[in-house]
Design an enzyme around this catalytic site. Sequence first.
Site, PDB file in Angstrom:
ATOM      1  N   GLU A  85     -21.323  -6.635  -8.804  1.00 36.55           N
ATOM      2  CA  GLU A  85     -20.865  -6.643  -7.449  1.00 36.55           C
ATOM      3  C   GLU A  85     -21.451  -5.615  -6.494  1.00 36.55           C
ATOM      4  O   GLU A  85     -21.541  -4.255  -7.173  1.00 36.55           O
ATOM      5  CB  GLU A  85     -19.321  -6.921  -7.004  1.00 36.55           C
ATOM      6  CG  GLU A  85     -18.632  -5.464  -6.939  1.00 36.55           C
ATOM      7  CD  GLU A  85     -18.720  -4.463  -8.120  1.00 36.55           C
ATOM      8  OE1 GLU A  85     -19.108  -4.918  -9.344  1.00 36.55           O
ATOM      9  OE2 GLU A  85     -18.516  -3.379  -8.174  1.00 36.55           O
ATOM     10  N   SER A 134     -21.498  13.538  -4.038  1.00 38.46           N
ATOM     11  CA  SER A 134     -21.707  12.166  -4.813  1.00 38.46           C
ATOM     12  C   SER A 134     -22.821  11.336  -4.439  1.00 38.46           C
ATOM     13  O   SER A 134     -23.356  10.811  -5.305  1.00 38.46           O
ATOM     14  CB  SER A 134     -20.610  11.534  -4.730  1.00 38.46           C
ATOM     15  OG  SER A 134     -20.322  11.011  -3.285  1.00 38.46           O
ATOM     16  N   LYS A 161     -23.915   7.027  -8.770  1.00 40.32           N
ATOM     17  CA  LYS A 161     -23.695   5.518  -9.335  1.00 40.32           C
ATOM     18  C   LYS A 161     -24.552   5.062 -10.593  1.00 40.32           C
ATOM     19  O   LYS A 161     -24.114   4.420 -11.350  1.00 40.32           O
ATOM     20  CB  LYS A 161     -24.073   4.610  -8.052  1.00 40.32           C
ATOM     21  CG  LYS A 161     -23.143   4.485  -7.101  1.00 40.32           C
ATOM     22  CD  LYS A 161     -21.581   3.662  -7.404  1.00 40.32           C
ATOM     23  CE  LYS A 161     -20.496   3.993  -6.384  1.00 40.32           C
ATOM     24  NZ  LYS A 161     -19.157   3.415  -6.702  1.00 40.32           N
TER      25      LYS A 161
HETATM   26  C1  LIG Z   1     -22.196   8.530  -2.472  1.00 34.63           C
HETATM   27  C2  LIG Z   1     -20.800   7.690  -2.788  1.00 34.63           C
HETATM   28  N1  LIG Z   1     -19.809   8.344  -3.113  1.00 34.63           N
HETATM   29  C3  LIG Z   1     -18.551   7.660  -3.527  1.00 34.63           C
HETATM   30  C4  LIG Z   1     -18.769   6.468  -3.590  1.00 34.63           C
HETATM   31  C5  LIG Z   1     -17.285   5.841  -3.958  1.00 34.63           C
HETATM   32  O1  LIG Z   1     -16.996   5.398  -5.098  1.00 34.63           O
HETATM   33  P1  LIG Z   1     -16.387   6.062  -6.403  1.00 34.63           P
HETATM   34  O2  LIG Z   1     -15.287   6.411  -5.789  1.00 34.63           O
HETATM   35  O3  LIG Z   1     -16.396   4.859  -7.373  1.00 34.63           O
HETATM   36  O4  LIG Z   1     -17.506   7.321  -6.931  1.00 34.63           O
HETATM   37  C6  LIG Z   1     -19.764   5.493  -3.300  1.00 34.63           C
HETATM   38  C7  LIG Z   1     -19.626   3.981  -3.430  1.00 34.63           C
HETATM   39  O5  LIG Z   1     -20.393   3.404  -3.408  1.00 34.63           O
HETATM   40  C8  LIG Z   1     -20.970   6.220  -3.011  1.00 34.63           C
HETATM   41  O6  LIG Z   1     -21.924   5.699  -2.645  1.00 34.63           O
END
Ligand SMILES: Cc1ncc(COP(=O)(O)O)c(C=O)c1O
Lengths: 296, 296, 437, 437
Positions: free
Chosen positions: D134, D405, D112
């Site tokens: 948000e 992620s 993020k």
């Molecule tokens: C670790 C993690 N992966 C994925 C996401 C999903 O968001 P995005 O699809 O925008 O990557 C989030 C959202 O909070 C997240 O914290």
Amino acid sequence: MTGEHAKPDADAGAETGNSAAIAAAFADGPAYVPYLAVGDPDYEASKAYVEALDRGGADVIELGLPFSEPIAEGPTIQGALVRALDAGMTPDRFFEFAEGLDVDAPLVCMTYYNLIYQYDEETGPRPFVERAAAAGIEGLVVPDLPAEEADPLREACDEFGLDLVFIVAPTTVGERLDRIMSRVSGYVYVQARLGTTGARDDVSDQTTESLDRLADYDVPKAVGFGISSGEHAERIVAGGADGIIVGSALVDIVADGVENDLSTEAVAERLESLSRELKEGAERGHAARAEAPDAS
Amino acid sequence: MTGEHAKPDADAGAETGNSAAIAAAFADGPAYVPYLAVGDPDYEASKAYVEALDRGGADVIELGLPFSEPIAEGPTIQGALVRALDAGMTPDRFFEFAEGLDVDAPLVCMTYYNLIYQYDEETGPRPFVERAAAAGIEGLVVPDLPAEEADPLREACDEFGLDLVFIVAPTTVGERLDRIMSRVSGYVYVQARLGTTGARDDVSDQTTESLDRLADYDVPKAVGFGISSGEHAERIVAGGADGIIVGSALVDIVADGVENDLSTEAVAERLESLSRELKEGAERGHAARAEAPDAS
Amino acid sequence: MSESDTRTAEEPDTAVPSRRPGRERGRDDGKFGRYGGQYVPEALMPAIEELTDAYERYVLNNEDGFMDEFRERLADFGGRPIPLQRADRLSERYDREIYLKREDLLHGGAHKLNNALGQVLLAKYMGKERIIAETGAGQHGTATAMAAAHLDMPCEIYMGERDINRQRPNVFRMKLNGSEVNPVTAGRGTLKEAISETMRDWATTVETTHYVIGSVVGPHPFPVMVRDFQAVISEEAREQSIEKTGGLPTDVVACAGGGSNTMGSFAAFVDDEDVALHAVEAGGSTLEVDEEAGVAPNSASLYTGAEGVLHGARTKLLQDSDGQIMESHSISSGLDYAGVGPELAYLVDEGRVNPVAVDDDAALEGFHRLSRTEGIIPALETAHAFGFLEEHHEELGERVVVNVSGRGDKDLDAAIEETDKRDIDEAPDMSMFTGGI
Amino acid sequence: MSESDTRTAEEPDTAVPSRRPGRERGRDDGKFGRYGGQYVPEALMPAIEELTDAYERYVLNNEDGFMDEFRERLADFGGRPIPLQRADRLSERYDREIYLKREDLLHGGAHKLNNALGQVLLAKYMGKERIIAETGAGQHGTATAMAAAHLDMPCEIYMGERDINRQRPNVFRMKLNGSEVNPVTAGRGTLKEAISETMRDWATTVETTHYVIGSVVGPHPFPVMVRDFQAVISEEAREQSIEKTGGLPTDVVACAGGGSNTMGSFAAFVDDEDVALHAVEAGGSTLEVDEEAGVAPNSASLYTGAEGVLHGARTKLLQDSDGQIMESHSISSGLDYAGVGPELAYLVDEGRVNPVAVDDDAALEGFHRLSRTEGIIPALETAHAFGFLEEHHEELGERVVVNVSGRGDKDLDAAIEETDKRDIDEAPDMSMFTGGI
Ligand SMILES: Cc1ncc(COP(=O)(O)O)c(C=O)c1O
Ligand SMILES: Cc1ncc(COP(=O)(O)O)c(C=O)c1O
């Protein structure tokens, strides 16, 4: 496109849209345009409330069809939409509601684009507009639909004889203003100030500036956002508006009724009475403007 | 260094240390060397318990001076040390305790190096050893003091006529073994198996191997770690040990007394009786060895 | 062989590396002046000797490419190199250049993995089949559990029962990584007892098992080995400082519990005599001690401790006049240890390292200050270094490197509880958090 | 001007970069085939236009060195580059090379920050004085709060009241970083309402305020801008793959909520037609929906959603037959969103991206599997990608990159609660954690 939309320098007083009734509403004197969320707090009470607006002198009535993500609304109207949704309001019920209303004023549906877009299996705005026309709706306001994305809806409105009202913000200038004004019909919704809907009681400088900017466009200018009293309405019309749009101040009355468990009749009476006050205020403003030497 | 410490190939039966009493304890027959934590569960009871060991036939008594981080002890002795600390045991009280004992067996203090090192303003081991000698202590065992770091303590012990006992593990071989055995005096503490203290009831192959490895060193070999019964003691002495060291099995009796709120007399009696059993077992083992044709 | 003559002629300029005695200290004999050594039960000596041998072969001589693999895994699994970041707002506040060595970004959230990964890998090279470790707050335990999972080594962590109850998220993390967590009920159920208990396990299992000690403490070769694994912190920081600023820092600041992040932060600078080294200990609530209760309400063993022997090494300790080890105390459980690495004790005696104590209040303020002004929530351990910066910045040179040894996610509950008790300017409105998260 | 002739002659070989249309998509008009656009209230249009202009100047044309500063801060503050790690044990398990892109190591513990830092910095370049954002689970909120503290920008975060109560540690982290957290009581008090509320704030404060949206959603230029900030993930991964393995991966796998880590992971590979791209959505408890209650017990908007307009863009949505947005559900709150980025919707329609749904059970198993076998505790969001790997590895090529992620520290409570309800082979003994940490 078949409608003749607002053009700068067109003849004043020419028809600017598809709905004769809406044109007529602005033709003689200032238009009082109240808004309520349909189905708030329930179907029957809501019907009584809308009819009370009509009795109170509404020239056009904006009916809010509730959407789950009303990004343009302040907390007041948001609350109304949630109540209506919770009570089971849907697009189909909305159309039934419109069909069952006993009112004189022409009806405009205010909702968000996804509901219009999704109305039928066949996606795209046409089925919604067709159904709206059948239900006696004469215009649409879609706060999350910018002029740039509006052509399909504009076409459908023209096909079925509806007006498509756009909102113009204090920050809408130059090319964007032209783009909007070349697509608007019925009336233009002049947002009195930045921000979302909600009752306030001062008149913003931004309103005056907006009206000045719009002066050359041949379309009725209805000012909304935050109008809450007759006096307030008077000043806005005196300032050059062709109409006033009032939402949150009316919704507040409905909300108050819910909170204090008031009878439908009592609430309807208060709505009718505030409507009368607003309408009279607007008329006083109009009279003042006619007397003023520099009025156009 | 003034003491004559264990040397391989020295004459069997020669004096190996500074304490004549300890040498004597191993001179005629197998030595029974019991251990208790001093001050467990309190000063007075502890005194009665140590004296019971003496009555039960102790040849040497190991007195545990409790340290807050006894890294070489298993849970049983650890528990005893915590009880003793909680009851207020300190090095000074420990020496008083030793002075006040009415026992025949020579006393060996078992503790950790930091208490020895810190005993006086003047850091270093000398003051502790001096005080121990004055209290009638005849030897020291310091489980966290490796031979490599032991020279200052060795010197102090020699100066004040104390023995310094080292522990030899099943894994102690080659150069390390030589290094330890060149510094040990009184007896060598043969750790019966890997691990920390705690009562078990089998005899480990590791014990036999250790005794074989030590055969050439001229110093009594007392086997400890896990001896809990007369039979057990018998087998170990029959296997070649010059003595047995018993700690956890005795501490278990003290702990049981605490848990079940037994009288000091009852606990002392059990300690005395187990001591007798162990001592007799050791003697049976010794006799068996004398009879066996291949005994050295 | 005429060619070799030519080569020799050129050598002095390029081939003789600058001698760095500070980096070598203790490697041969485990002694740092009076400190160090191997005060362990005899049963552990073979393991210690085997480890010393392995340390020399694999760590010092890179046998079988051990160090190459270690560095590669630290990079890929751990996320090294870790940046040296200029702290813009603190630099302004203190009117000198403040740089942050961001160990909080290492996998697991603290510098602990540098050591844990090195030791678990070493255990693999040594043919060990099992890993044990002690942990107090759980930081070293979680780092070891991660490394053990990564390298597919069965792992058991000893942890005091009281600590288990205070640090349940870390217990859960270790278990998620497949480690067993063995509660230590002995004694007072905290770090000291857990170390003793792990040593006991090791004494029975030396043949198959390696004990991953968590800081630059314990018997030789642990203090040098852990320092050498953690030295990557200062090796990187030194290079990054030269690259970013054209020179060395004037000061390096690191908090000191056992001292592994401290020695890691100092190692490459020890021979740079113009670089001042500040070891910040937990001053707790006060530096006074309660001899009667055997309690030091701090863990400032460098600053207030006396020489003694604990957990296998001679070093500076918190102890009573008898030599019994005191219970230490700190707002940060990772600094809450009565001893400190022997090399630090030596460097303090030599005057090379400046020992300082920062109390709980100042540390907590440092925690809030860094969170609010730099967008980095530090571990409460780390926060002591920022307490020092606030109190002593005027005495520092123009370019200060502070080691951010870990992140504060593990400390949110403690921060709430402790902030609630105080009135701290830089703290946010705490009303919704009273009573914990 | 004869010199210019010479230069021209050489140009074709060196100066024409390989066209990468995938990377440019949407930059000019915010359209991805049928998707995208700017469906916002008129009052927001000037802000959106101003932002579009700033995006073009600073992000696309690096005016005033914006992108240089962004990359430098991502490196120093964020910890980039982030490793691409070979997962030894998963590679063995699945009999193909599994590589992990370790975004869990980024400051804050998830991808993020790439976006939040980019947008807060952009706001600074635009002369804005205030940041709003948000957040749902709090990941984007904490990243924004960190970036705002780092860049000294006042920051307010809108968060549904229900989410505030579920995610108190993240609320505390935001406050520690000096942000205000504004509870949103409207509607059902979750992410959807928080987005709407933030848009409302923006509509009144456009002149001074920038809205930092948290994913590749919303009106143009957000989807392209957030993608461009997050593209650093795949830019690095692509290079690292070539460097480490000599070639491109055969497959890239990323979970998809709004889709920012997904697009970030895919962007640099979109034009590599042989690289298969898998977007893993939350299948929740089932892909069936409850039309009556307006609830989808999943958030698989790519896989099961239909075209519609939400939060400023035309994209694929979870909606009932009337077009009302459904409440979505997932074990991972970060995937719990009824929409998805318009570019992903387009790439799925084009057949370039393979949309897949992984249910709560498989995600939770993935969570435990990665924790136990690789020593990395993933976010529950991320865990969906590993659920996919387990279920579909046989359909994948020989070299798979999975984007990790985020880390799972934020999810320990949820993991306990959800593991307790199930019987999961790879989970540790949970008995001591029943009832939470
Ligand atoms: C670790 C993690 N992966 C994925 C996401 C999903 O968001 P995005 O699809 O925008 O990557 C989030 C959202 O909070 C997240 O914290
Ligand atoms: C973040 C952090 N810093 C510092 C320490 C103190 O340990 P050491 O002094 O060995 O670095 C710890 C111990 O847990 C820690 O977690």
